[in-house]
Design a protein around this motif. Sequence first.
Motif, PDB file in Angstrom:
ATOM      1  N   ALA A  12      29.592  63.225 -42.783  1.00  0.00           N
ATOM      2  CA  ALA A  12      28.734  64.077 -43.876  1.00  0.00           C
ATOM      3  C   ALA A  12      30.479  63.894 -45.816  1.00  0.00           C
ATOM      4  O   ALA A  12      30.315  63.693 -46.741  1.00  0.00           O
ATOM      5  CB  ALA A  12      28.524  65.320 -44.461  1.00  0.00           C
ATOM      6  N   HIS A  13      32.151  63.889 -44.314  1.00  0.00           N
ATOM      7  CA  HIS A  13      32.991  64.146 -45.147  1.00  0.00           C
ATOM      8  C   HIS A  13      33.857  62.869 -45.418  1.00  0.00           C
ATOM      9  O   HIS A  13      35.757  62.476 -44.976  1.00  0.00           O
ATOM     10  CB  HIS A  13      33.497  65.160 -44.592  1.00  0.00           C
ATOM     11  N   LEU A  14      33.137  61.733 -44.903  1.00  0.00           N
ATOM     12  CA  LEU A  14      34.129  60.221 -44.429  1.00  0.00           C
ATOM     13  C   LEU A  14      34.431  59.853 -45.732  1.00  0.00           C
ATOM     14  O   LEU A  14      35.743  59.059 -45.389  1.00  0.00           O
ATOM     15  CB  LEU A  14      33.555  59.155 -44.312  1.00  0.00           C
ATOM     16  N   ASN A  15      33.766  60.304 -47.126  1.00  0.00           N
ATOM     17  CA  ASN A  15      34.592  59.263 -48.419  1.00  0.00           C
ATOM     18  C   ASN A  15      36.008  60.386 -48.300  1.00  0.00           C
ATOM     19  O   ASN A  15      36.531  59.998 -48.965  1.00  0.00           O
ATOM     20  CB  ASN A  15      33.642  60.326 -49.466  1.00  0.00           C
ATOM     21  N   GLU A  16      36.580  61.111 -47.447  1.00  0.00           N
ATOM     22  CA  GLU A  16      38.253  62.403 -47.678  1.00  0.00           C
ATOM     23  C   GLU A  16      38.199  61.695 -46.403  1.00  0.00           C
ATOM     24  O   GLU A  16      40.275  62.078 -46.043  1.00  0.00           O
ATOM     25  CB  GLU A  16      37.353  63.802 -47.896  1.00  0.00           C
ATOM     26  N   ILE A  17      38.336  60.841 -45.769  1.00  0.00           N
ATOM     27  CA  ILE A  17      39.211  60.034 -44.022  1.00  0.00           C
ATOM     28  C   ILE A  17      40.107  59.859 -44.935  1.00  0.00           C
ATOM     29  O   ILE A  17      41.590  59.962 -43.998  1.00  0.00           O
ATOM     30  CB  ILE A  17      37.991  59.095 -43.165  1.00  0.00           C
ATOM     31  N   PHE A  18      40.447  58.807 -45.841  1.00  0.00           N
ATOM     32  CA  PHE A  18      41.507  58.283 -45.870  1.00  0.00           C
ATOM     33  C   PHE A  18      42.587  58.791 -47.235  1.00  0.00           C
ATOM     34  O   PHE A  18      43.413  58.641 -47.858  1.00  0.00           O
ATOM     35  CB  PHE A  18      41.734  56.750 -46.601  1.00  0.00           C
ATOM     36  N   ARG A  19      42.058  60.796 -47.912  1.00  0.00           N
ATOM     37  CA  ARG A  19      42.701  61.328 -48.629  1.00  0.00           C
ATOM     38  C   ARG A  19      44.291  61.381 -48.219  1.00  0.00           C
ATOM     39  O   ARG A  19      44.248  61.640 -47.171  1.00  0.00           O
ATOM     40  CB  ARG A  19      42.062  62.132 -48.991  1.00  0.00           C
ATOM     41  N   GLY A  20      44.656  61.073 -49.548  1.00  0.00           N
ATOM     42  CA  GLY A  20      46.353  60.881 -49.173  1.00  0.00           C
ATOM     43  C   GLY A  20      47.326  60.031 -48.476  1.00  0.00           C
ATOM     44  O   GLY A  20      48.596  60.987 -48.015  1.00  0.00           O
ATOM     45  N   ILE A  21      46.474  59.204 -47.925  1.00  0.00           N
ATOM     46  CA  ILE A  21      47.136  58.939 -47.044  1.00  0.00           C
ATOM     47  C   ILE A  21      48.251  57.388 -47.701  1.00  0.00           C
ATOM     48  O   ILE A  21      46.616  56.632 -47.836  1.00  0.00           O
ATOM     49  CB  ILE A  21      46.173  58.219 -46.007  1.00  0.00           C
ATOM     50  N   THR A  22      48.704  56.627 -47.806  1.00  0.00           N
ATOM     51  CA  THR A  22      49.381  55.950 -48.010  1.00  0.00           C
ATOM     52  C   THR A  22      50.032  54.626 -46.860  1.00  0.00           C
ATOM     53  O   THR A  22      50.741  55.011 -46.091  1.00  0.00           O
ATOM     54  CB  THR A  22      50.241  55.394 -49.396  1.00  0.00           C
TER      55      THR A  22
END
Length: 199
Positions: A12-22
Motif C-alpha cells: 500500500a505504500h509503494l508510491n513512496e518507495i523512491f522518495r528522497g532517493i536520487t
Amino acid sequence: FFTQLIAGRQKAHLNEIFRGITIICFNYDRCIEHYLIHALQKAYFIPPSEAAKLVSLLEIFYPYGKVGELKTDLNPNGVPFGADLNVDKFIQTVQGIRTYTEQVEDENSLVRIKRSITNANAIVFLGFAYHPQNMEILKPDNIKELTTNIFGTAYGISDHGTKEVANLTKTLTIGNIANIEINNKLKCEPFLKHFQLSL
C-alpha cells in the motif's frame, strides 16, 4: 539496495518507495531501471505497467547520456533491454551518448545534478572510480548549511589511495566537515549491508 528499499514496506505504500532517493549514474546503460522494474514485479506480484510507473518516479541522472530510453509498458517506443538493433536504430540510440565536454555544456542537467548533491543528507558511491572530471560534475556551487554523510566503495584501491579519495569527496561538502566512510575492503553488496543502519 533493493532489499533495503523494500524492508518492512507494505504494498500500500509503494508510491513512496523512491522518495528522497536520487541516482546519478555515470554508465550509459539502463540496468538500474530494468532491474528495478523486474524486482518490483517479483517482490510485490504487480503487473509490469505498475512497476514501470513506480520506477518512473525515481529521479535518475545520466551525466553522459544513455543508450536510448528503456522500452516499458509506459514507453513502448523505447529501446528494449539487450536488443539487437539494426543500423538505423543503433545510430539513433548512440545519439544519446555524450562526452564530458558535451555534458559540461548541458547546463540544465548539470544544475539539477549539483542541486541534488547540495540537498543530500547522505551521498553513497558504489563502484565509482572518483575521476576528477566526474567529481567536478557533482561538486555543488553553493556552501551547504548541513553536514552530509558520505559513504563509498573503493575496492581494489590502496590504503593511501583510499585516503586521497576521502579527501576528494570532501569537496562535495564545501565549508563543512562531513562524516566520510570510504572502504576499500568491501564490494558493493557487503558494503551496503555493513552500513545499512547508517543509510
